[in-house]
Scaffold this motif. Structure first.
Motif, short mmCIF file in Angstrom:
data_model
loop_
_atom_site.label_atom_id
_atom_site.label_comp_id
_atom_site.label_asym_id
_atom_site.label_seq_id
_atom_site.Cartn_x
_atom_site.Cartn_y
_atom_site.Cartn_z
N PHE A 10 -0.11 6.77 -33.09
CA PHE A 10 0.67 8.17 -33.78
C PHE A 10 0.38 8.47 -35.28
O PHE A 10 0.36 7.32 -35.32
N ARG A 13 5.99 7.39 -37.21
CA ARG A 13 7.07 6.39 -36.52
C ARG A 13 7.91 7.21 -35.06
O ARG A 13 7.97 8.08 -35.40
N LEU A 14 7.26 5.89 -34.10
CA LEU A 14 8.45 6.80 -32.74
C LEU A 14 10.28 5.44 -32.73
O LEU A 14 9.55 4.59 -33.41
N THR A 16 12.88 3.40 -30.43
CA THR A 16 12.37 2.41 -29.57
C THR A 16 12.91 2.86 -28.38
O THR A 16 13.68 2.02 -27.41
N TYR A 19 10.47 6.22 -24.19
CA TYR A 19 9.26 6.03 -23.96
C TYR A 19 8.81 5.90 -22.49
O TYR A 19 9.53 4.85 -22.05
N VAL A 38 6.92 -0.49 -28.07
CA VAL A 38 6.74 0.18 -29.05
C VAL A 38 7.14 -0.96 -30.56
O VAL A 38 7.91 -1.57 -30.84
N ASP A 41 4.21 2.73 -35.31
CA ASP A 41 3.73 3.91 -34.77
C ASP A 41 2.84 3.82 -33.41
O ASP A 41 2.22 4.55 -33.41
N LEU A 43 2.31 2.13 -29.57
CA LEU A 43 2.71 2.06 -28.14
C LEU A 43 1.91 1.15 -27.71
O LEU A 43 0.86 1.43 -27.47
N VAL A 62 6.45 9.63 -25.54
CA VAL A 62 7.72 9.07 -26.62
C VAL A 62 8.47 10.27 -27.13
O VAL A 62 8.19 11.12 -27.41
N VAL A 63 9.49 9.19 -28.20
CA VAL A 63 10.00 10.07 -29.01
C VAL A 63 9.79 9.86 -30.51
O VAL A 63 9.99 8.84 -31.17
N ALA A 64 9.88 10.69 -31.16
CA ALA A 64 9.41 10.83 -32.42
C ALA A 64 10.28 10.65 -33.17
O ALA A 64 11.29 10.19 -32.86
#
Length: 143
Positions: A10, A13-14, A16, A19, A38, A41, A43, A62-64
């Motif tokens: 992505f 960043r994601l 953790t 997701y 994760v 960025d 997965l 996913v969640v940013a």
């Protein structure tokens, strides 16, 4: 050659948590194996040996790092039977299949224009200040 894991990269960043990845084959079976991982960025989802040739669908959520959820899907096509369908298993470890969602997909999470959050902040500040001034004016005669 069938991939042993799926890598989604992505642009930011994601977090953790929150997701999920699901890989469905043309036979309707799920081919993800174990929890995804994760790191910054990226997965990574381990996969079971793939089955029949055809289109495989990947659904992800996913969640940013800023808290916005991002959900989407991608597809890939397996042209020869995978190991689970009696295909030949390669002696070498297969390279990961790196699929990158298009930029327009990343932008589709929040349809609001970029200036909307600034406008909401200014309006909120005006509301707070207006309430404070009105409360002061109404209580002035009580002293």
């Amino acid at each position: 050659m069938a991939p042993s894991h799926l890598v989604l990269e992505f642009t930011g960043r994601l977090v953790t948590f929150g997701y999920r990845v699901e890989v469905r084959g043309p036979d309707g079976r799920a081919y993800q194996s174990g929890p995804p991982r994760v790191v910054r960025d990226t997965l990574t989802q381990p996969m079971m040996p793939l089955g029949p040739p055809g289109e495989y669908r990947v659904a992800f959520r996913v969640v940013a790092a800023d808290g916005h959820p991002l959900a989407g899907g991608i597809r890939f096509t397996l042209t020869v039977p995978g190991p689970a369908a009696g295909g030949v298993m390669a002696v070498e470890a297969p390279a990961p299949l790196a699929l990158v969602p298009p930029a327009s997909l990343a932008d589709s999470v929040n349809n609001a224009p970029a200036w909307a959050s600034w406008l909401a902040g200014v309006l909120s500040l005006a509301l707070v200040l207006g309430t404070a001034l009105l409360g002061r004016r109404m209580t002035r005669d009580l002293d």
